[in-house]
Design an enzyme around this catalytic site. Structure first.
Site, PDB file in Angstrom:
ATOM      1  N   ASP A 254     -10.342 -29.993   8.238  1.00  0.00           N
ATOM      2  CA  ASP A 254     -10.046 -31.266   8.934  1.00  0.00           C
ATOM      3  C   ASP A 254     -10.230 -31.063  10.302  1.00  0.00           C
ATOM      4  O   ASP A 254      -9.316 -31.655  10.970  1.00  0.00           O
ATOM      5  CB  ASP A 254      -9.023 -32.027   8.076  1.00  0.00           C
ATOM      6  CG  ASP A 254      -9.139 -33.449   8.385  1.00  0.00           C
ATOM      7  OD1 ASP A 254     -10.193 -33.949   9.021  1.00  0.00           O
ATOM      8  OD2 ASP A 254      -8.424 -34.164   8.037  1.00  0.00           O
TER       9      ASP A 254
ATOM     10  N   ARG B 230     -18.409 -35.259  15.243  1.00  0.00           N
ATOM     11  CA  ARG B 230     -18.638 -36.256  16.377  1.00  0.00           C
ATOM     12  C   ARG B 230     -20.095 -36.258  17.093  1.00  0.00           C
ATOM     13  O   ARG B 230     -20.943 -36.508  16.327  1.00  0.00           O
ATOM     14  CB  ARG B 230     -17.438 -36.249  17.624  1.00  0.00           C
ATOM     15  CG  ARG B 230     -16.108 -35.810  17.030  1.00  0.00           C
ATOM     16  CD  ARG B 230     -15.380 -36.969  16.610  1.00  0.00           C
ATOM     17  NE  ARG B 230     -14.089 -36.685  16.373  1.00  0.00           N
ATOM     18  CZ  ARG B 230     -13.126 -37.227  15.626  1.00  0.00           C
ATOM     19  NH1 ARG B 230     -13.682 -37.902  14.461  1.00  0.00           N
ATOM     20  NH2 ARG B 230     -11.863 -36.971  15.632  1.00  0.00           N
TER      21      ARG B 230
ATOM     22  N   HIS C 277     -10.960 -39.723   1.263  1.00  0.00           N
ATOM     23  CA  HIS C 277      -9.480 -39.739   1.768  1.00  0.00           C
ATOM     24  C   HIS C 277      -8.648 -40.751   1.361  1.00  0.00           C
ATOM     25  O   HIS C 277      -8.834 -41.750   1.466  1.00  0.00           O
ATOM     26  CB  HIS C 277      -9.721 -40.043   3.370  1.00  0.00           C
ATOM     27  CG  HIS C 277      -8.673 -40.324   4.162  1.00  0.00           C
ATOM     28  ND1 HIS C 277      -8.408 -39.483   5.383  1.00  0.00           N
ATOM     29  CD2 HIS C 277      -7.354 -40.861   3.832  1.00  0.00           C
ATOM     30  CE1 HIS C 277      -7.352 -40.063   5.760  1.00  0.00           C
ATOM     31  NE2 HIS C 277      -6.510 -40.760   5.036  1.00  0.00           N
TER      32      HIS C 277
ATOM     33  N   HIS D 274     -14.978 -29.700   5.773  1.00  0.00           N
ATOM     34  CA  HIS D 274     -14.301 -30.937   6.164  1.00  0.00           C
ATOM     35  C   HIS D 274     -14.250 -30.785   7.619  1.00  0.00           C
ATOM     36  O   HIS D 274     -13.315 -30.240   8.188  1.00  0.00           O
ATOM     37  CB  HIS D 274     -12.984 -31.089   5.485  1.00  0.00           C
ATOM     38  CG  HIS D 274     -12.240 -32.328   5.972  1.00  0.00           C
ATOM     39  ND1 HIS D 274     -11.467 -32.689   5.180  1.00  0.00           N
ATOM     40  CD2 HIS D 274     -12.361 -33.249   6.766  1.00  0.00           C
ATOM     41  CE1 HIS D 274     -10.916 -34.160   5.404  1.00  0.00           C
ATOM     42  NE2 HIS D 274     -11.541 -34.233   6.598  1.00  0.00           N
TER      43      HIS D 274
HETATM   44  O1  DOR Z   1      -6.564 -37.303  11.004  1.00  0.00           O
HETATM   45  C1  DOR Z   1      -7.518 -37.626  10.662  1.00  0.00           C
HETATM   46  N1  DOR Z   1      -8.549 -37.692  11.605  1.00  0.00           N
HETATM   47  N2  DOR Z   1      -7.637 -38.210   9.748  1.00  0.00           N
HETATM   48  C2  DOR Z   1      -8.830 -38.878   9.406  1.00  0.00           C
HETATM   49  O2  DOR Z   1      -9.101 -39.419   8.117  1.00  0.00           O
HETATM   50  C3  DOR Z   1      -9.899 -38.978  10.424  1.00  0.00           C
HETATM   51  C4  DOR Z   1      -9.907 -38.073  11.472  1.00  0.00           C
HETATM   52  C5  DOR Z   1     -10.769 -38.223  12.637  1.00  0.00           C
HETATM   53  O3  DOR Z   1     -11.998 -38.621  12.406  1.00  0.00           O
HETATM   54  O4  DOR Z   1     -10.121 -38.186  13.750  1.00  0.00           O
HETATM   55 ZN    ZN Z   2     -11.133 -35.511   8.070  1.00  0.00          ZN
HETATM   56 ZN    ZN Z   3      -9.184 -37.752   6.007  1.00  0.00          ZN
END
Ligand code: DOR
Ligand code: ZN
Ligand code: ZN
Length: 448
Positions: free
Chosen positions: A310, A65, A181, A61
């Site tokens: 994440d 970018r 999500h 996860h």
């Molecule tokens: O905190 C988050 N950032 N949740 C998301 O679903 C998207 C992610 C992002 O791409 O910055």
């Molecule tokens: Zn994410």
């Molecule tokens: Zn997410």
């Protein structure tokens, strides 16, 4: 026979136990694991001085970018951050600019990444307008699909369960996993509108909008669809007790589902959010302590399948604003995840086996990543090398990520990333990136 490299004097997690051994690498693969006397000759020998070697960790996860969002992070900075965090493979989320949701965009993204990545990278796709494109995306090698239910990222209408059901049927036929999500858009929108009408733009307003029910509702909507389609679904960053209960109930009833926990939902709570402010703003948000306790219980009981970082980098400016609705959500976590988890090993809340299972074995299995997940002959020589005894301070100034902020800044952690090998090449040594971009490979899902 002379192999490329032999690592000597190491401890390694092999066959689910830690053993003293040597490891030979040839042509980017593990050639042999065994006692010193049984090793072939080698071009290079490296004494690891009793460090611990784990199967290369996979972070399923990550928001890498690049392209239109390269000002936040690019392929090289993001994969350098992964290397610094002893992560050897990352799976990239599709909410990019352009959104990854066609075979062509995916192909271009893979091509751009190829020469610029330090670790291995696989790519998720969002759902396109035309469902016929889904098969092309799978053929192109996307590792999985991603459905953002909190906001409309792809072209699949996230408010229409019938549309989701039809799309999931297609994915089920293609034996492709969907990562979700889970935050219910209609409920979230109603909450946000009400709060905005009341002129609320403080930190608490974000928590009120992203209520527990927003997560639980979305999880239940998806479970209902999975019951009808049998699609393999992976719930990202489960953060609430009820959301978690719904997932475990679904698992108990035999649904093909898995779930992820992040280090921030395990180690921080809403109190940290109030103290640290907007830089710890993430989606789903940090929760009250009883949710954190429930998550740890689920880790202990084996209900959590994967730890994912994440990693969601933004600029410092984007993380600051008077108005909470204007702040970008996300925490950069590639460089903190493993040291934080190793600290929990020290505290007795996790074992090394848990970390390997949740960050190597299980992601390799779920995303069908061939040659990864285990240290064994013939597998890719992706190696995570750590020193369990070394304490250090997390310092955002040292991040390779462009996003130099973290709610974990200045935390003392125990367990240090020391070396990262990707496809047999040493790419990080004692915190320094020592290889050129391009050592990582583009990981394509095994075709069915
Ligand atoms: O905190 C988050 N950032 N949740 C998301 O679903 C998207 C992610 C992002 O791409 O910055
Ligand atoms: Zn994410
Ligand atoms: Zn997410």
């Amino acid at each position: 026979m002379i192999v490329d490299l032999i690592l000597t004097n190491m401890r390694a997690y092999v066959n689910r136990e830690i053993v003293g051994c040597n490891l030979a690498v040839d042509n980017g693969k593990i050639f042999k694991i065994g006692k010193e006397a049984t090793m072939p000759r080698a071009e290079t020998k490296l004494d690891l001085n009793n460090l611990l070697v784990l199967p290369g960790l996979i972070d399923a996860h990550v928001h890498l970018r690049d392209e239109g969002k390269a000002y936040k992070e690019d392929f090289t900075s993001g994969t350098a951050a992964a290397a610094a965090g002893v992560i050897t493979t990352v799976l990239d989320m599709p909410n990019n600019e352009p959104v990854t949701m066609s075979a062509e965009v995916l192909r271009n993204r893979m091509k751009k990444a190829e020469k610029r990545v330090l670790v291995n990278v696989g790519f998720y796709s969002e759902f396109p307008q035309n469902m016929r494109e889904v098969a092309n995306i799978v053929k192109e090698g996307s590792v999985a699909f991603k459905l953002f239910m909190a906001n409309q990222v792809g072209k699949l209408n996230i408010e229409d369960d019938n549309a989701i059901l039809e799309a999931f049927r297609i994915l089920s036929k293609l034996k492709t996993l969907v990562a979700v999500h889970a935050e219910d858009r209609p409920m979230l929108r109603r909450n946000e509108e009400k709060l905005k009408r009341a002129n609320r733009h403080d930190i608490e307003a974000f928590l009120d909008a992203h209520s527990e029910n927003v997560e639980t509702k979305a999880v239940k909507r998806i479970l209902n669809i999975v019951k009808q389609t049998c699609t393999q679904v992976h719930f990202c960053h489960i953060s609430t007790k009820n959301g978690l209960n719904a997932v475990t109930d679904g698992k108990k009833s035999g649904l093909p589902i898995t779930c992820e926990a992040t280090p921030h939902h395990l180690l921080l709570s809403v109190e940290d959010f109030r103290r640290k402010g907007t830089l710890s703003l993430t989606m789903p948000p940090l929760r009250q302590k009883h949710h954190v306790t429930a998550l740890w219980r689920a880790v202990k009981d084996g209900w959590i399948d994967i730890f994912g970082s994440d990693h969601a980098p933004h600029t410092a400016e984007e993380k600051k604003a008077e108005n909470i609705w204007a702040v970008k959500v996300g925490i950069p976590n590639l460089e903190t995840t493993l040291p934080l988890l190793l600290t929990e090993v020290k505290r007795g809340r996790l074992s090394i086996g848990d970390i390997v299972k949740l960050m190597a074995e299980k992601p390799a299995e779920l995303f069908k990543l061939k040659g990864k997940g285990f240290l064994k002959k013939g597998n890719d020589a992706d190696l995570t090398v750590v020193d369990l005894k070394r304490k250090h301070k997390i310092d955002v100034a040292k991040f390779y990520s462009k996003a130099k902020y973290s709610p974990f800044d200045q935390w003392i952690v125990e367990g240090k990333p020391v070396k990262t090998f990707v496809n047999g090449t040493l790419i990080m040594d004692e915190g320094e990136i020592v290889a050129k971009a391009g050592c990582g490979k583009i990981v394509r899902r095994k075709q069915p």
